[in-house]
Design a protein around this motif. Structure first.
Motif, PDB file in Angstrom:
ATOM      1  N   ARG A  48       2.235   5.119   7.624  1.00  0.00           N
ATOM      2  CA  ARG A  48       3.638   5.100   8.035  1.00  0.00           C
ATOM      3  C   ARG A  48       3.744   4.813   9.533  1.00  0.00           C
ATOM      4  N   GLN A  49       2.796   5.343  10.317  1.00  0.00           N
ATOM      5  CA  GLN A  49       2.778   5.070  11.748  1.00  0.00           C
ATOM      6  C   GLN A  49       2.263   3.661  12.035  1.00  0.00           C
TER       7      GLN A  49
ATOM      8  N   LEU B 245       0.832  -1.200   0.000  1.00  0.00           N
ATOM      9  CA  LEU B 245       0.000   0.000   0.000  1.00  0.00           C
ATOM     10  C   LEU B 245       0.872   1.258   0.000  1.00  0.00           C
ATOM     11  N   PRO B 246       0.362   2.373  -0.552  1.00  0.00           N
ATOM     12  CA  PRO B 246       1.132   3.628  -0.564  1.00  0.00           C
ATOM     13  C   PRO B 246       1.465   4.088   0.848  1.00  0.00           C
ATOM     14  N   ARG B 247       2.658   4.686   1.012  1.00  0.00           N
ATOM     15  CA  ARG B 247       3.141   5.092   2.332  1.00  0.00           C
ATOM     16  C   ARG B 247       2.589   6.447   2.719  1.00  0.00           C
ATOM     17  N   THR B 248       1.292   6.516   3.040  1.00  0.00           N
ATOM     18  CA  THR B 248       0.697   7.750   3.549  1.00  0.00           C
ATOM     19  C   THR B 248       1.132   7.939   5.009  1.00  0.00           C
TER      20      THR B 248
END
Length: 306
Positions: A271-272, A264-267
């Motif tokens: 990220r947390q 999945l994209p690293r939003t």
């Protein structure tokens, strides 16, 4: 450690792992919890390996794969938890550049191998449920060895390629990794300069290592469930599903957490959350593997009673 000029991944400067070191008062509790998890993981998985080797009636392809999985889980947790235990005990959260690369190399090898090994185990269950009359001729010991060897070779290949990219990265800011071990994506986020090639390679391998085995495993279980539903008796359906339930219990959280972290994209929110999901596949999966297989598998329970 936290500051420095531009340098590459082989610089003598180390990295600072901060994800689980921000609460000094909780270090003792975290150390004891991590130590218990590590000991239970190692003892449980080694016990399964010993049972598979020692018990003659467990000398079947399914338990051959299980023994390999348990061996892998022992090494897998040993690539992460001892370093974490040392940081909790000493308070030293730094790791050298070479130590960081070595940890990532072993982690990547074992994680990739497990992805393909779990896919191989799902293929074994597919043959057992959907092709029972041809199972013995299709899942021979030669095929078992080829599947396990192929999983390890793919793991070594992927980790070698990815690790070879790390010395080429340039780091020109704080060398603080917001994670509890050295992983490729957090290191990539620290790098300055052009990281497009490394990002592309990581995405391609993420697809090959996570998505492809996951889709293969998913397709296997769709066929398995369809075959189970066609069994007329309830007893027959329960017996068929019992051969797959333990494996499915391990596969679902493992692939699910890997998918969130690497595909999945690293939003910013993800990220947390990625640290939480990383905890699932690096710590919890090796821990619950022996528990699930011993509690849900009659043959393993019987071997344990002897």
């Amino acid at each position: 450690v936290e500051k420095g000029g531009r340098d590459n991944g082989t610089s003598p400067l180390g990295f600072l792992l901060v994800a689980m070191g921000n609460v000094p008062t909780a270090q003792t509790a975290l150390f004891l919890l991590s130590l218990i998890i590590y000991l239970v993981t190692v003892v449980g998985n080694i016990l399964i390996v010993v049972l598979v080797v020692a018990e003659q009636h467990l000398h079947t392809p399914m338990y051959f794969f299980l023994g390999n999985l348990s061996s892998l889980e022992t090494f897998y947790s040993s690539a992460i938890l001892p370093r974490l235990l040392a940081s909790f005990l000493t308070g030293d959260r730094t790791i050298s550049a070479h130590g960081c690369m070595a940890q990532f190399y072993f982690f990547a090898t074992l994680a990739t191998t497990e992805c393909y090994l779990l896919a191989a185990m799902s293929y074994d269950r597919y043959l057992a449920v959907c092709q029972p009359l041809h199972y013995a001729s299709l899942m021979t010991w030669k095929v078992c060895l080829q599947l396990v060897a192929g999983s390890w070779l793919l793991g070594l290949l992927v980790s070698t390629v990815l690790t070879s990219l790390l010395p080429q990265l340039q780091f020109c800011g704080p060398r603080t990794i917001n994670h509890f071990f050295c992983d490729f994506t957090p290191l990539l986020e620290l790098a300055c300069g052009d990281t497009s090639m490394a990002t592309l390679v990581a995405f391609v391998f993420g697809f090959l290592d996570v998505v492809f085995p996951f889709l293969f495993t998913l397709a296997s279980y769709v066929c398995i469930i369809a075959a189970i539903l066609r069994i007329p008796s309830n007893v027959g359906r329960q017996k068929a599903f019992s051969t797959c339930s333990a494996h499915l219990t391990i596969v679902a959280p493992f692939y699910g957490s890997l998918f969130v972290v690497y595909v999945l994209p690293r939003t910013a929110p993800l990220r947390q959350l990625s640290k939480v999901f990383s905890f699932f596949y690096t710590v919890l999966t090796p821990l619950v593997n022996p528990l699930v297989y011993s509690l849900r598998n009659r043959e393993v329970r019987e071997a344990l009673r002897k």
